[in-house]
Structure formats: structure tokens, C-alpha cells
Scaffold this motif. Structure first.
Motif, short mmCIF file in Angstrom:
data_model
loop_
_atom_site.label_atom_id
_atom_site.label_comp_id
_atom_site.label_asym_id
_atom_site.label_seq_id
_atom_site.Cartn_x
_atom_site.Cartn_y
_atom_site.Cartn_z
N GLU A 110 -6.44 6.66 0.50
CA GLU A 110 -5.73 6.84 1.84
C GLU A 110 -5.71 8.43 2.12
N ALA A 111 -5.89 9.32 0.92
CA ALA A 111 -6.15 10.45 1.20
C ALA A 111 -7.44 11.00 0.35
N ILE A 112 -7.94 12.05 0.97
CA ILE A 112 -9.27 12.46 0.29
C ILE A 112 -9.00 13.87 -0.26
N GLY A 113 -9.71 14.06 -1.63
CA GLY A 113 -9.60 15.24 -2.05
C GLY A 113 -11.10 16.00 -2.28
N CYS A 114 -10.85 17.41 -2.57
CA CYS A 114 -12.04 18.22 -2.63
C CYS A 114 -11.72 19.03 -3.77
N PHE A 115 -12.80 19.55 -4.45
CA PHE A 115 -12.78 20.48 -5.59
C PHE A 115 -13.33 21.93 -5.30
N ALA A 116 -12.82 22.89 -5.19
CA ALA A 116 -13.15 24.34 -4.82
C ALA A 116 -13.41 25.25 -5.72
N LEU A 117 -14.32 25.22 -6.38
CA LEU A 117 -14.68 26.06 -7.49
C LEU A 117 -15.78 27.10 -7.26
N THR A 118 -17.01 26.49 -6.92
CA THR A 118 -18.50 27.13 -6.52
C THR A 118 -18.25 28.30 -5.35
N GLU A 119 -18.78 29.49 -5.53
CA GLU A 119 -18.83 30.24 -4.41
C GLU A 119 -20.15 30.74 -4.07
N PRO A 120 -20.54 31.15 -2.78
CA PRO A 120 -21.68 31.61 -2.58
C PRO A 120 -22.38 32.68 -3.68
N ASP A 121 -21.60 33.28 -4.36
CA ASP A 121 -22.15 34.14 -5.40
C ASP A 121 -21.63 33.89 -6.77
N ALA A 122 -21.05 32.82 -6.88
CA ALA A 122 -20.81 32.50 -8.12
C ALA A 122 -20.82 30.84 -8.36
N GLY A 123 -22.12 30.65 -8.92
CA GLY A 123 -22.47 29.12 -9.17
C GLY A 123 -22.19 28.93 -10.77
N SER A 124 -23.33 29.09 -11.39
CA SER A 124 -23.25 29.08 -13.07
C SER A 124 -22.07 29.82 -13.66
N ASP A 125 -21.79 30.76 -13.18
CA ASP A 125 -21.09 31.77 -13.67
C ASP A 125 -19.29 31.84 -12.84
N PRO A 126 -18.61 30.73 -12.80
CA PRO A 126 -17.70 30.62 -12.12
C PRO A 126 -16.50 31.82 -12.50
N GLY A 127 -16.69 32.45 -13.46
CA GLY A 127 -15.67 33.83 -13.78
C GLY A 127 -15.73 34.68 -13.05
N SER A 128 -16.93 34.82 -12.22
CA SER A 128 -17.26 35.95 -11.35
C SER A 128 -16.79 35.46 -9.82
N MET A 129 -15.96 34.66 -9.88
CA MET A 129 -15.62 34.33 -8.75
C MET A 129 -14.89 35.48 -7.77
N ARG A 130 -14.75 35.48 -6.47
CA ARG A 130 -14.03 36.40 -5.74
C ARG A 130 -12.83 35.97 -4.95
N THR A 131 -12.91 34.65 -4.82
CA THR A 131 -11.69 34.05 -4.26
C THR A 131 -10.56 34.76 -4.89
N ARG A 132 -9.29 35.36 -4.04
CA ARG A 132 -8.18 35.79 -4.84
C ARG A 132 -7.18 35.19 -4.23
N ALA A 133 -5.96 35.00 -5.05
CA ALA A 133 -4.73 34.81 -4.48
C ALA A 133 -3.62 35.91 -4.88
N ARG A 134 -2.89 36.22 -3.91
CA ARG A 134 -1.99 37.29 -4.30
C ARG A 134 -0.52 37.09 -3.78
N ARG A 135 0.37 37.48 -4.75
CA ARG A 135 1.63 37.38 -4.51
C ARG A 135 2.24 38.02 -3.43
N ASP A 136 2.98 37.31 -2.63
CA ASP A 136 3.60 38.11 -1.27
C ASP A 136 5.05 37.27 -1.34
N GLY A 137 5.94 38.28 -1.83
CA GLY A 137 7.50 37.40 -2.05
C GLY A 137 7.29 36.50 -2.83
N THR A 138 7.63 35.23 -2.55
CA THR A 138 7.79 33.94 -3.49
C THR A 138 6.71 33.24 -2.94
N ASP A 139 5.92 33.66 -2.14
CA ASP A 139 4.61 33.03 -1.58
C ASP A 139 3.31 33.47 -2.17
#
Length: 396
Positions: A136-165
Motif C-alpha cells: 500500500e506504500a512504495i519505498g525507495c533507497f537513496a544512496l547513490t549520487e551523480p558523483d558518488a557511486g562505488s564510493d558512497p563515502g564521498s556523497m555530497r548530500t547534506r543534512a544540517r540542523r536548524d533548531g530542532t529540525d
């Protein structure tokens, strides 16, 4: 003195009698998924492949859910709690139809659902897992990036804290089910290291774009994702996921399914070639009567049965809690390579007919080009095995 009974001749479709060791439950899973695939999927998959899409992914998800295939190896929350071998057999039978269909189930269960099940909060599990198990719900898994395939440790996607969010910015690429998903498990770099987030896809700033013009895995929805100031509450973070090991452990679950799936694709190509060469006549004889054909068929029998043995052995190890991720790398490397050899030989044995969608062999061969790349390229798995046997990492 009685004369010993003579062993039965090998079954051409299961030469080493690999499936003879299956339990009644395992055989029932095999038969159920095989029959479903042949009845509901196989008559349509060439059309889907030619169109380059799945026309009704939500309907398909519900069908998979009714069969108990989504997250079937997980416990609780409406999941089947099946053994590793049962899950593997399901993957084998789905990929015998098409790699894209096995990928749909694998991404939903082994990646998105496993991440939530293993690393999520009680609230996240209760919110998403029952619906995902039911389709009833479909999921996906977002790890691979345009410049980070075999080396996921070089990912550029960032999450920063902003207050409690948290505020998420970045991009992901080659995400199966991305544009039809209700929820995305997104991996991002933070000041504390790599963390995972459960992101409803209707969150403002989340965009999914379908990737077109694929020549492989066409009966599948593949997307690019972008995150532009996606604001998430702390409750969206996977609380137990700390570091890159978390997403990599999910990838290992998906790779295990690929070990079995590749065996299914190889078997389908071999069966097609065996039937075709027995019925096709040239020079007044079936093509199967020629020595060069029989040598190709013999090589295919070896690859198909060794792949089946490898998958079953790893499944038994996994059910015993004794399967190391480097052993899964062995299986992925070996079985995908075997399947590619079988598919290529099957295509040649079909002659000009082999390039059409009237036969499955080129479709499988093209799909296997993607299977060889995702969840770790053959080079990455070779280096994983190399590190295991030498104790020396060649990655960095």
C-alpha cells in the motif's frame, strides 16, 4: 546379491538436482512465485520492457504484497518472516521473468524496509512497515549520487540542523522506484557523520524525475532525486543508523537477492536456448544436434547449476547466521558473471531471432548489464574478495 539400482538420468532443467534439497516450505514458495510470474508477469514483461516502464507499479506492489514478497525476510509488522532461502527463491523466480521485477521487490524489502526495520524508531516502523509489506506504500533507497557511486563515502548530500529540525539539500541518482515512492530512505552527510532519514516524498523541496532512454532494466522505474531545503523533524532521522555501515548493511541484503536473481536469469536463458535449438532445424537437423551447439549448452548447464549451488549454499549459511558480507560479494561476482555468459550464449544460439522481444534472451542480457553494476560493480566485489584473502585493502 542384488544389483544396485541405477541413478536416474539428470534432469536437463535441474542437472545437479539442486532443488531436490529444498524443504516442502521452500518448494512451495518457489512454485507459488514461479506460477505467479508465468501467469501474471511473463505475458506482459516484453511489452513493458519495450515501453520502458511499469504501467501500474502500485497495482504490482499490491500483488506482491498479497503474495507476502515485500520484506518477506523481516519479522513482524505484517512481514512474512521467511527464511533467507525462501526469500532467495522468490528473487530467483522473479528475475527468471525480468530483473526489473526482482529489483522492485528487492528495493522495497531489502533496502527501504530493511533500513527502517533495522535502524528505525518504533514510530517509524509502525507508520511505514505494515503499509509497505502490504504494497500500500512504495519505498525507495537513496544512496547513490551523480558523483558518488562505488564510493558512497564521498556523497555530497547534506543534512544540517536548524533548531530542532533537519534541512536536507543535495541530489541522488539511479534510484529505483524514486518517482513512484511514497517514502524515501535518504542517506546524507551531517556534522556527526552519515545519517539516514525517512522522507515522505510529498515533503516540500523533494523532487523526483524519471530517467528515460535506458537500454537496460527498462521494465523498471528509475529516477533522479533532488532535495532543496527539505525540512524534516528530528523524528524523521533513523535513530540507530550511525555511519556508512548502516546503508552498506542494507546493500548486502539486496546483494544476497541478486545472487539468487542472477541464477534465475541464467536459468531462463538456458531453458529458452535449449527449447529453441531443439525445435529449430538447419541443414536438415535440429540445431541442438550440432557439436558446437552442444558445447555451448554444456557450458550453460555448468554455469546455471554452479550459480544455483552458490545461491543455495549462501542461503543456508545466512539462515545459520554464518554468512559474511564478503561471501555475498563472492556470490554476486560469480553468479552475475555466469548469468552474463549464459545470456550471451543463448542470444547467439537464437540467431537473428535472439535480438527480438519475441524471445527473452537479449532482454535478460541487457538487464544483466545493469545487474553487474548496481549494488557494487564486479570490480568492487573482486576487491572485497581480494581484501578478504590478503588482509590488505586496495580501495584507498
Amino acid at each position: 546379491m542384488s544389483t544396485p539400482s541405477r541413478p536416474a538420468a539428470p534432469d536437463p532443467l535441474d542437472f545437479l538436482a539442486v532443488d531436490a534439497s529444498l524443504s516442502a516450505e521452500e518448494a512451495a514458495v518457489r512454485d507459488t512465485v514461479r506460477e505467479f510470474g508465468r501467469r501474471e508477469l511473463l505475458p506482459h514483461v516484453a511489452e513493458w520492457f519495450e515501453a520502458g516502464t511499469l504501467p501500474d507499479p502500485r497495482g504490482l506492489a499490491r500483488q506482491f504484497g498479497r503474495l507476502g514478497l515485500l520484506g518477506m525476510h523481516l519479522q513482524g509488522y505484517g512481514c512474512a518472516g521467511a527464511s533467507a532461502v525462501c526469500y532467495g527463491l522468490a528473487c530467483r523466480e522473479l528475475e527468471a521473468v525480468d530483473s526489473g521485477l526482482r529489483s522492485f521487490v528487492s528495493v522495497q524489502g531489502s533496502l527501504a524496509m530493511t533500513a527502517i526495520h533495522r535502524y528505525g524508531s518504533a514510530e517509524q516502523k509502525e507508520e511505514w512497515l505494515p503499509r509497505m509489506a502490504a504494497g500500500e506504500a512504495i519505498g525507495c533507497f537513496a544512496l547513490t549520487e551523480p558523483d558518488a557511486g562505488s564510493d558512497p563515502g564521498s556523497m555530497r548530500t547534506r543534512a544540517r540542523r536548524d533548531g530542532t529540525d533537519w534541512v536536507l539539500d543535495g541530489a541522488k541518482l539511479w534510484i529505483t522506484n524514486g518517482s513512484v515512492a511514497d517514502v524515501a530512505v535518504v542517506w546524507a552527510r551531517t556534522d556527526e557523520g552519515v545519517r539516514g532519514f525517512v522522507v515522505p516524498t510529498d515533503t516540500p523541496g523533494f523532487t523526483a524525475t524519471v530517467i528515460h532512454r535506458k537500454l537496460s532494466l527498462r521494465a523498471s522505474v528509475t529516477s533522479a532525486l533532488s532535495f532543496d531545503g527539505v525540512r524534516l523533524p528530528e523524528a524523521a532521522r533513523l535513530p540507530l543508523a550511525e555511519g556508512l555501515g548502516a546503508p552498506l548493511s542494507c546493500l548486502n541484503e539486496a546483494r544476497f537477492g541478486i545472487v539468487w536473481g542472477a541464477a534465475g536469469a541464467a536459468r531462463a536463458c538456458y531453458e529458452a536456448a535449449l527449447a529453441y535449438t531443439a525445435s529449430r532445424e538447419q541443414f536438415g537437423r535440429p540445431v541442438a544436434a550440432f557439436q558446437l551447439t552442444q558445447r555451448k549448452l554444456a557450458d550453460m548447464v555448468v554455469d546455471v547449476n554452479q550459480a544455483a549451488l552458490t545461491a543455495l549454499h549462501l542461503g543456508r549459511l545466512k539462515d545459520a547466521g554464518a554468512c559474511h558480507h564478503q561471501q555475498v560479494s563472492f556470490g554476486k561476482l560469480a553468479n552475475v558473471a555466469a548469468a552474463r555468459r549464459v545470456a550471451a550464449a543463448a542470444r547467439s544460439l537464437h540467431g537473428a531471432n535472439g535480438i527480438t522481444l519475441d524471445y527473452p534472451v537479449l532482454r535478460h542480457l541487457l538487464n544483466l548489464e545493469t545487474v553487474a553494476t548496481y549494488e557494487g560493480t564486479e570490480e568492487i566485489h573482486a576487491l572485497s574478495i581480494g581484501r578478504a584473502v590478503t588482509g590488505i585493502s586496495a580501495f584507498r
